[in-house]
Enzyme design. Structure first.
Site, PDB file in Angstrom:
ATOM      1  N   GLY A   1       0.794  -1.221   0.000  1.00  0.00           N
ATOM      2  CA  GLY A   1       0.000   0.000   0.000  1.00  0.00           C
ATOM      3  C   GLY A   1       0.818   1.258   0.000  1.00  0.00           C
ATOM      4  CB  CYS A   2       4.427   1.925  -0.108  1.00  0.00           C
ATOM      5  SG  CYS A   2       5.183   1.738  -1.709  1.00  0.00           S
ATOM      6  N   GLY A   3       2.948   4.590  -0.881  1.00  0.00           N
ATOM      7  CA  GLY A   3       2.834   5.663  -1.845  1.00  0.00           C
ATOM      8  C   GLY A   3       4.200   6.245  -2.121  1.00  0.00           C
TER       9      GLY A   3
END
Length: 293
Positions: free
Chosen positions: A121-123
């Protein structure tokens, strides 16, 4: 117990794409003991000319597309031709992508390399300072590149047609209910490429890589994602030369501001009979624009 579509198969390096696990299902007060098919996520290391750069959690399929798309969207290489070879190497704890890149690209990578540990889920994983983030956002000015014009506007019908076709192309999501997808459609809304992954950013990287490997100009059609449109999703699309990004869910306000600066048309809530256009509506016929400041 599992009413989803049946699924069998393995991904790259013989890693399973999904596994059956014991589970108890509750429905209207009744408990059913059985099994559920769950998507696998595997640590994938991206190793450039022998130097480990990133470890991402990803679905173990279409990994050559992932290697090239990640390299392009992270600006490690300037063109797909700078990636000379990708070797997929299985290990006891995950998969290593041994990516061989041109000497000039490797020199730039060494000069700017930053360690990063990626999660599904990293941005902006691995960014080590807010100052870097400030400099990065300044890079997205339509006068300096990014999305470009490619002829007549797309029709709303093409947008709707392509998004409606996405579900039928998401084989792993149909089986597990846990996958994101990114797709690319031509001007008529014909869905020509779809890539799936447990991570939405990974799915878009895989799509960018698939487009590059096929020699397709990303600006000749439009991209679709089965997720929200975050800052990094817009960033990746703009860097790939995609002029229109359509998301099934909402964008963030920061993503809208970035899309506006990058000259990218951003549409959200693309579902049956509706969508909202937030930036650069000139690429879609007859659609009003919402303004975010």
């Amino acid at each position: 117990m599992n009413a989803r579509a049946p699924f069998t198969g393995t991904g790259d390096a013989a890693f399973a794409l999904a596994s059956s696990v014991p589970a108890a299902s509750w429905h209207d007060g009744a408990i059913d003991h059985g099994s559920e098919l769950l998507a696998e996520e595997v640590p994938v290391a991206l190793v450039y000319n022998g130097i480990s750069h990133a470890v991402m959690l990803a679905s173990p399929q279409d990994l050559e597309d992932f290697a090239i798309g990640f390299s392009l969207s992270e600006r490690i290489v300037r063109a797909a031709q700078d990636v000379r070879e990708v070797e997929v190497e299985a290990g006891p704890h995950g998969i290593a992508l041994a990516i061989h890149i041109a000497p000039g690209a490797m020199a730039r990578l060494k000069a700017t390399r930053r360690a990063r540990l990626g999660q599904t889920g990293c941005g902006l994983c691995g960014i080590d300072s807010l100052a870097w983030f400030g400099r990065e956002t300044e890079l997205h000015d339509p006068r300096g590149g990014g999305a470009h014009e490619t002829g007549s506007p797309f029709t709303p019908q093409a947008l709707q047609r392509a998004m409606a076709a996405m579900a039928g192309q998401q084989r792993l999501h149909q089986a597990t209910g846990a996958m994101h997808a990114a797709g690319w459609a031509d001007r008529d809304g014909r869905l020509l490429l779809v890539r799936e992954d447990v991570g939405r950013h990974n799915a878009l990287d895989k799509l960018v890589g698939a487009l590059a490997r096929a020699g397709i100009d990303a600006g000749d059609g439009f991209a679709l994602v089965t997720s929200r449109a975050s800052f990094e999703m817009v960033q990746k699309a703009a860097r790939a030369g995609i002029g229109l990004l359509a998301a099934i869910s909402a964008p963030t306000a920061m993503a809208v501001r970035l899309a506006d600066r990058a000259g990218l048309t951003l549409a959200g809530f693309v579902r049956a009979g509706r969508h909202v256009v937030y930036t650069h509506p000139q690429r879609l016929d007859g659609v009003p624009v919402a303004h975010v400041t």
